[in-house]
Design a protein around this motif. Structure first.
Motif, PDB file in Angstrom:
ATOM      1  N   TYR A  92       0.812  -1.212   0.000  1.00 41.66           N
ATOM      2  CA  TYR A  92       0.000   0.000   0.000  1.00 41.66           C
ATOM      3  C   TYR A  92       0.850   1.268   0.000  1.00 41.66           C
ATOM      4  O   TYR A  92       0.327   2.363  -0.146  1.00 41.66           O
ATOM      5  CB  TYR A  92      -0.952   0.011   1.204  1.00 41.66           C
ATOM      6  CG  TYR A  92      -1.898  -1.152   1.175  1.00 41.66           C
ATOM      7  CD1 TYR A  92      -2.941  -1.204   0.257  1.00 41.66           C
ATOM      8  CD2 TYR A  92      -1.733  -2.225   2.042  1.00 41.66           C
ATOM      9  CE1 TYR A  92      -3.805  -2.290   0.207  1.00 41.66           C
ATOM     10  CE2 TYR A  92      -2.598  -3.311   1.998  1.00 41.66           C
ATOM     11  CZ  TYR A  92      -3.616  -3.330   1.085  1.00 41.66           C
ATOM     12  OH  TYR A  92      -4.466  -4.399   1.043  1.00 41.66           O
ATOM     13  N   LEU A  93       2.165   1.114   0.174  1.00 41.97           N
ATOM     14  CA  LEU A  93       3.062   2.268   0.124  1.00 41.97           C
ATOM     15  C   LEU A  93       3.319   2.655  -1.323  1.00 41.97           C
ATOM     16  O   LEU A  93       3.331   1.806  -2.206  1.00 41.97           O
ATOM     17  CB  LEU A  93       4.397   1.944   0.800  1.00 41.97           C
ATOM     18  CG  LEU A  93       4.365   1.574   2.276  1.00 41.97           C
ATOM     19  CD1 LEU A  93       5.757   1.153   2.734  1.00 41.97           C
ATOM     20  CD2 LEU A  93       3.847   2.720   3.112  1.00 41.97           C
ATOM     21  N   THR A  94       3.551   3.928  -1.549  1.00 42.35           N
ATOM     22  CA  THR A  94       3.926   4.356  -2.889  1.00 42.35           C
ATOM     23  C   THR A  94       5.351   3.888  -3.165  1.00 42.35           C
ATOM     24  O   THR A  94       6.097   3.548  -2.237  1.00 42.35           O
ATOM     25  CB  THR A  94       3.868   5.893  -3.029  1.00 42.35           C
ATOM     26  OG1 THR A  94       4.885   6.474  -2.188  1.00 42.35           O
ATOM     27  CG2 THR A  94       2.495   6.439  -2.669  1.00 42.35           C
ATOM     28  N   PHE A  95       5.746   3.917  -4.417  1.00 42.15           N
ATOM     29  CA  PHE A  95       7.101   3.513  -4.789  1.00 42.15           C
ATOM     30  C   PHE A  95       8.130   4.389  -4.077  1.00 42.15           C
ATOM     31  O   PHE A  95       9.139   3.904  -3.575  1.00 42.15           O
ATOM     32  CB  PHE A  95       7.281   3.592  -6.309  1.00 42.15           C
ATOM     33  CG  PHE A  95       8.647   3.188  -6.771  1.00 42.15           C
ATOM     34  CD1 PHE A  95       9.046   1.862  -6.707  1.00 42.15           C
ATOM     35  CD2 PHE A  95       9.535   4.133  -7.249  1.00 42.15           C
ATOM     36  CE1 PHE A  95      10.307   1.482  -7.121  1.00 42.15           C
ATOM     37  CE2 PHE A  95      10.802   3.758  -7.675  1.00 42.15           C
ATOM     38  CZ  PHE A  95      11.194   2.429  -7.610  1.00 42.15           C
ATOM     39  N   GLU A  96       7.871   5.685  -3.992  1.00 45.15           N
ATOM     40  CA  GLU A  96       8.792   6.604  -3.318  1.00 45.15           C
ATOM     41  C   GLU A  96       8.904   6.284  -1.833  1.00 45.15           C
ATOM     42  O   GLU A  96       9.999   6.311  -1.266  1.00 45.15           O
ATOM     43  CB  GLU A  96       8.355   8.061  -3.518  1.00 45.15           C
ATOM     44  CG  GLU A  96       8.545   8.565  -4.930  1.00 45.15           C
ATOM     45  CD  GLU A  96       9.982   8.485  -5.418  1.00 45.15           C
ATOM     46  OE1 GLU A  96      10.912   8.846  -4.653  1.00 45.15           O
ATOM     47  OE2 GLU A  96      10.204   8.035  -6.560  1.00 45.15           O
ATOM     48  N   GLU A  97       7.786   5.966  -1.186  1.00 45.30           N
ATOM     49  CA  GLU A  97       7.810   5.596   0.232  1.00 45.30           C
ATOM     50  C   GLU A  97       8.585   4.298   0.433  1.00 45.30           C
ATOM     51  O   GLU A  97       9.351   4.161   1.394  1.00 45.30           O
ATOM     52  CB  GLU A  97       6.384   5.450   0.775  1.00 45.30           C
ATOM     53  CG  GLU A  97       5.649   6.760   0.897  1.00 45.30           C
ATOM     54  CD  GLU A  97       4.165   6.593   1.171  1.00 45.30           C
ATOM     55  OE1 GLU A  97       3.588   7.530   1.756  1.00 45.30           O
ATOM     56  OE2 GLU A  97       3.573   5.546   0.805  1.00 45.30           O
ATOM     57  N   GLN A  98       8.433   3.352  -0.493  1.00 47.64           N
ATOM     58  CA  GLN A  98       9.180   2.102  -0.408  1.00 47.64           C
ATOM     59  C   GLN A  98      10.683   2.359  -0.518  1.00 47.64           C
ATOM     60  O   GLN A  98      11.480   1.781   0.224  1.00 47.64           O
ATOM     61  CB  GLN A  98       8.720   1.134  -1.494  1.00 47.64           C
ATOM     62  CG  GLN A  98       7.339   0.577  -1.267  1.00 47.64           C
ATOM     63  CD  GLN A  98       6.857  -0.294  -2.417  1.00 47.64           C
ATOM     64  OE1 GLN A  98       7.462  -0.341  -3.482  1.00 47.64           O
ATOM     65  NE2 GLN A  98       5.753  -0.989  -2.185  1.00 47.64           N
ATOM     66  N   LYS A  99      11.080   3.240  -1.439  1.00 46.31           N
ATOM     67  CA  LYS A  99      12.496   3.572  -1.594  1.00 46.31           C
ATOM     68  C   LYS A  99      13.054   4.191  -0.315  1.00 46.31           C
ATOM     69  O   LYS A  99      14.153   3.844   0.123  1.00 46.31           O
ATOM     70  CB  LYS A  99      12.704   4.531  -2.771  1.00 46.31           C
ATOM     71  CG  LYS A  99      12.605   3.881  -4.109  1.00 46.31           C
ATOM     72  CD  LYS A  99      12.954   4.729  -5.308  1.00 46.31           C
ATOM     73  CE  LYS A  99      13.103   6.188  -5.149  1.00 46.31           C
ATOM     74  NZ  LYS A  99      13.306   6.921  -6.408  1.00 46.31           N
ATOM     75  N   VAL A 100      12.303   5.096   0.275  1.00 43.33           N
ATOM     76  CA  VAL A 100      12.747   5.739   1.517  1.00 43.33           C
ATOM     77  C   VAL A 100      12.914   4.697   2.615  1.00 43.33           C
ATOM     78  O   VAL A 100      13.903   4.702   3.350  1.00 43.33           O
ATOM     79  CB  VAL A 100      11.758   6.847   1.947  1.00 43.33           C
ATOM     80  CG1 VAL A 100      12.054   7.323   3.357  1.00 43.33           C
ATOM     81  CG2 VAL A 100      11.806   8.006   0.974  1.00 43.33           C
ATOM     82  N   MET A 101      11.954   3.788   2.717  1.00 50.19           N
ATOM     83  CA  MET A 101      12.025   2.756   3.742  1.00 50.19           C
ATOM     84  C   MET A 101      13.254   1.879   3.548  1.00 50.19           C
ATOM     85  O   MET A 101      13.963   1.587   4.501  1.00 50.19           O
ATOM     86  CB  MET A 101      10.755   1.895   3.719  1.00 50.19           C
ATOM     87  CG  MET A 101       9.507   2.608   4.150  1.00 50.19           C
ATOM     88  SD  MET A 101       9.640   3.376   5.768  1.00 50.19           S
ATOM     89  CE  MET A 101      10.060   1.980   6.767  1.00 50.19           C
ATOM     90  N   ILE A 102      13.510   1.461   2.338  1.00 50.88           N
ATOM     91  CA  ILE A 102      14.672   0.611   2.070  1.00 50.88           C
ATOM     92  C   ILE A 102      15.959   1.346   2.421  1.00 50.88           C
ATOM     93  O   ILE A 102      16.861   0.787   3.043  1.00 50.88           O
ATOM     94  CB  ILE A 102      14.678   0.128   0.603  1.00 50.88           C
ATOM     95  CG1 ILE A 102      13.553  -0.884   0.404  1.00 50.88           C
ATOM     96  CG2 ILE A 102      16.027  -0.480   0.226  1.00 50.88           C
ATOM     97  CD1 ILE A 102      13.317  -1.274  -1.033  1.00 50.88           C
ATOM     98  N   ARG A 103      16.036   2.608   2.071  1.00 52.36           N
ATOM     99  CA  ARG A 103      17.239   3.391   2.377  1.00 52.36           C
ATOM    100  C   ARG A 103      17.417   3.595   3.876  1.00 52.36           C
ATOM    101  O   ARG A 103      18.548   3.709   4.356  1.00 52.36           O
ATOM    102  CB  ARG A 103      17.189   4.724   1.647  1.00 52.36           C
ATOM    103  CG  ARG A 103      17.421   4.554   0.162  1.00 52.36           C
ATOM    104  CD  ARG A 103      17.473   5.870  -0.577  1.00 52.36           C
ATOM    105  NE  ARG A 103      17.769   5.631  -1.963  1.00 52.36           N
ATOM    106  CZ  ARG A 103      17.155   6.228  -2.968  1.00 52.36           C
ATOM    107  NH1 ARG A 103      16.214   7.126  -2.725  1.00 52.36           N
ATOM    108  NH2 ARG A 103      17.481   5.946  -4.211  1.00 52.36           N
ATOM    109  N   LYS A 104      16.327   3.660   4.620  1.00 55.09           N
ATOM    110  CA  LYS A 104      16.412   3.798   6.070  1.00 55.09           C
ATOM    111  C   LYS A 104      16.772   2.483   6.747  1.00 55.09           C
ATOM    112  O   LYS A 104      17.387   2.468   7.801  1.00 55.09           O
ATOM    113  CB  LYS A 104      15.081   4.317   6.649  1.00 55.09           C
ATOM    114  CG  LYS A 104      14.795   5.748   6.341  1.00 55.09           C
ATOM    115  CD  LYS A 104      15.712   6.638   7.135  1.00 55.09           C
ATOM    116  CE  LYS A 104      15.368   8.096   6.913  1.00 55.09           C
ATOM    117  NZ  LYS A 104      16.204   8.971   7.734  1.00 55.09           N
TER     118      LYS A 104
END
Length: 93
Positions: free
Chosen positions: A65-77
């Protein structure tokens, strides 16, 4: 939630039959968004690994349910670095 809304609009189910379920989904979504914004805004201290793992588990349940941008941020964190050794083993920190 979209499926529930569509079913209500089409008349397949009545709103009062799923209102509690929709309310619970909305509360969970708000909690996850709050946690996500909190995580994006700070570094997670290493000493608090259990809290971090719990948060990752909660976000994992809602990953799609996360946007692609939110997923990228999560992975980077979450991932500090990825190391590929000569023997082709991968170490993720």
């Amino acid at each position: 939630m979209d499926n529930l809304y569509d079913a209500i609009q089409s008349g397949a189910i009545k709103a009062n039959a799923v209102s509690d379920r929709i309310t619970n989904f909305e509360k969970e979504q708000q909690l996850i968004e709050t946690l996500l914004m909190d995580l994006i805004g700070r570094e997670v201290p290493e000493r608090n690994v259990e809290e971090f793992q719990s948060l990752i588990s909660l976000i994992g349940k809602e990953w799609n349910y996360l946007t692609f941008e939110e997923q990228k941020v999560m992975i980077r964190k979450i991932i500090k670095k990825v190391t590929l050794a000569k023997n082709k083993t991968v170490k993720i920190t």
